[in-house]
Design an enzyme around this catalytic site. Structure first.
Site, mmCIF file in Angstrom:
data_model
loop_
_atom_site.group_PDB
_atom_site.id
_atom_site.type_symbol
_atom_site.label_atom_id
_atom_site.label_comp_id
_atom_site.label_asym_id
_atom_site.label_seq_id
_atom_site.Cartn_x
_atom_site.Cartn_y
_atom_site.Cartn_z
ATOM 1 N N HIS A 1 0.830 -1.212 0.000
ATOM 2 C CA HIS A 1 0.000 0.000 0.000
ATOM 3 C C HIS A 1 0.862 1.259 0.000
ATOM 4 O O HIS A 1 0.563 2.232 -0.678
ATOM 5 C CB HIS A 1 -0.914 0.009 1.227
ATOM 6 N N LYS B 1 -9.583 -8.034 8.405
ATOM 7 C CA LYS B 1 -10.158 -8.319 9.722
ATOM 8 C C LYS B 1 -9.948 -7.125 10.633
ATOM 9 O O LYS B 1 -8.961 -6.416 10.519
ATOM 10 C CB LYS B 1 -9.531 -9.583 10.325
#
Lengths: 281, 174
Positions: B37, B103
């Site tokens: 990212h 998550k």
């Protein structure tokens, strides 16, 4: 003086890495089954079924339970009357980790420098080795691979002695609730009380190795474990942090004498894939 | 509700999903953790083209195990999504990313970008990496190979069980 070969430690450790990553210990699997009976959340029940199927699949197909095959953390108890034929135990264990993580297709998750280049060491070394000398001529090795998601939710606080029992309850419950879904609940909660700052953290991790649900031998601490577990589960955080009756499978407390001015408390969490494996040489 | 969905997504479909919906997802998704990212956002900053086209796509926050012989991938469960909070809004706003899979809860800045541009956040089952690997039928590294397990993989999913944890209206199960 008994002599153990360096190479046999290497081979044993390599096998231990594969075993710990792929086989959920029986006590953890039993705790998942028991907790599923107490769960009423619809999503949570689905998750429990997935955890159990995951454990079966991992064992049968020799796949890691979790892709985060962790930092290889070892607790070694080395008899005073045993020695290696060459090298040090640290060298042998690291070589075993290097071979085991490669052989069993485990993820290599260690970066050499924590702050600057963060370059992956590509063989999951170095390990962490806690070495304790004990009487006798055995070598006991326990491996607890530690995933980053649950480790990142650890907490440590130097309480005031006047904070007492209630202070401990509040801090531990708050730490677990704040962690939410990040550590992959239902978790096993390891708590270290007393000692020094670093020893409390060590005890919190070691507490995770206890057989799930086996209460502390001291009834006062056993009572404390039960109360903390009840409060954590009343929070409703639930499986994966998405709600339910079971946020933690167990709370395990280890304690140690401490300085008269201090009350250190540390919390370390394991996810529901609470991995550990041990061997005696 | 229960849905069977296939990537890529359009905005209308994404906006019709609600927190609590169960989804079985098939099709292509890209993987990415914080290291990947960081590089994607650096490329955006430099005005350069990304190595993958994220328009209408999903990013799965995962660093898989290496594939054992005869399998496309090793265990492949979700990692903690919070570490991507600093980067996700840029991909949602500038690349039309429509879904994220991970998550744990997300930050407010991520939720606002999801609302404004139309994006959902799916929870995959953390700690069930072996089971999830069985829903992945193909995998190849498509960018940043030097990052090892943190490289960007293109995955082909078949019926991966997910839950809509945060929808595009800002409703959240956390």
């Amino acid at each position: 003086m008994r002599v153990i070969s360096f190479d046999s430690v290497v081979t044993t450790v390599a096998g231990l890495c594969g075993q710990a990553a792929c086989i959920l210990p029986d006590d953890v699997l039993a705790a998942l089954h028991t907790s599923r009976q107490k769960e009423s959340g619809e999503l949570a029940l689905d998750f429990f079924d997935q955890y159990i199927r995951n454990a079966e699949l991992a064992k049968n197909e020799q796949l890691p339970l979790c892709q985060d095959t962790g930092f290889a953390v070892f607790f070694a108890e080395m008899g005073a009357d045993v020695k290696l034929d060459k090298g040090t135990l640290y060298e042998a264990v690291n070589e075993g980790v290097r071979q085991g993580y490669l052989k069993f297709f485990l993820r290599k998750s260690i970066v050499a420098d924590p702050l600057f280049d963060r370059k992956n060491t590509r063989d999951n070394t170095p390990c962490i080795l806690h070495l304790k000398q004990v009487p006798g001529e055995q070598l006991k090795l326990t491996l607890a691979p530690k995933g980053g998601g649950s480790e990142n939710m650890s907490a440590l606080k130097m309480l005031k002695p006047s904070d007492g029992r209630q202070g401990v309850v509040d801090f531990v419950v708050d730490s677990v609730v704040k962690a939410g879904g990040n550590p992959c609940p239902p978790t096993v909660v390891g708590v270290g009380i007393g000692g020094t700052m670093e020893y409390a953290a060590f005890m919190a991790k070691k507490a995770l190795l206890r057989k799930i649900g086996e209460p502390s031998a001291d009834p006062r601490y056993a009572d404390l474990e039960a109360e903390i577990l009840q409060k954590i589960n009343a929070s409703g955080v639930g499986s994966q942090g998405l709600g339910g009756d079971i946020t933690s499978l167990a709370v395990h407390i280890e304690y140690h004498p401490c300085h008269l001015a201090s009350l250190p408390v540390a919390v370390n969490l394991n996810c529901h894939a609470a991995r550990h494996a041990e061997v005696i040489l | 509700m229960k849905y069977k969905l296939t990537t890529p997504f359009d905005e209308k479909l994404i906006r019709s999903l609600h927190a609590g919906d169960k989804v079985e997802l098939s099709g292509t998704v890209y993987t990415g953790r914080d290291a990947a990212h960081k590089r994607l956002v650096a490329l955006l900053d430099a005005g350069e083209k990304l190595p993958v086209d994220l328009d209408g796509q999903a990013i799965y926050f995962v660093g898989p195990c290496p594939p054992p012989p005869g399998r496309p991938i090793g265990s492949a469960g979700p990692t903690t999504s919070g570490r991507m909070d600093a980067y996700s809004p840029r991909l949602i706003a500038e690349c039309a990313l429509r879904a994220m899979i991970g998550k744990g809860d997300r930050a407010e800045n991520v939720k606002s970008a999801m609302k404004e541009y139309g994006c959902v956040y799916f929870a995959a089952t953390g700690g069930a990496g072996a089971l999830i690997a069985n829903s992945i039928v193909a995998a190849e590294v498509v960018a940043f190979e030097d990052l090892g397990p943190e490289a960007i993989y293109k995955l082909e999913l078949r019926d991966l069980p997910l839950v809509v944890a945060i929808d595009a209206e800002g409703n959240s199960l956390y």
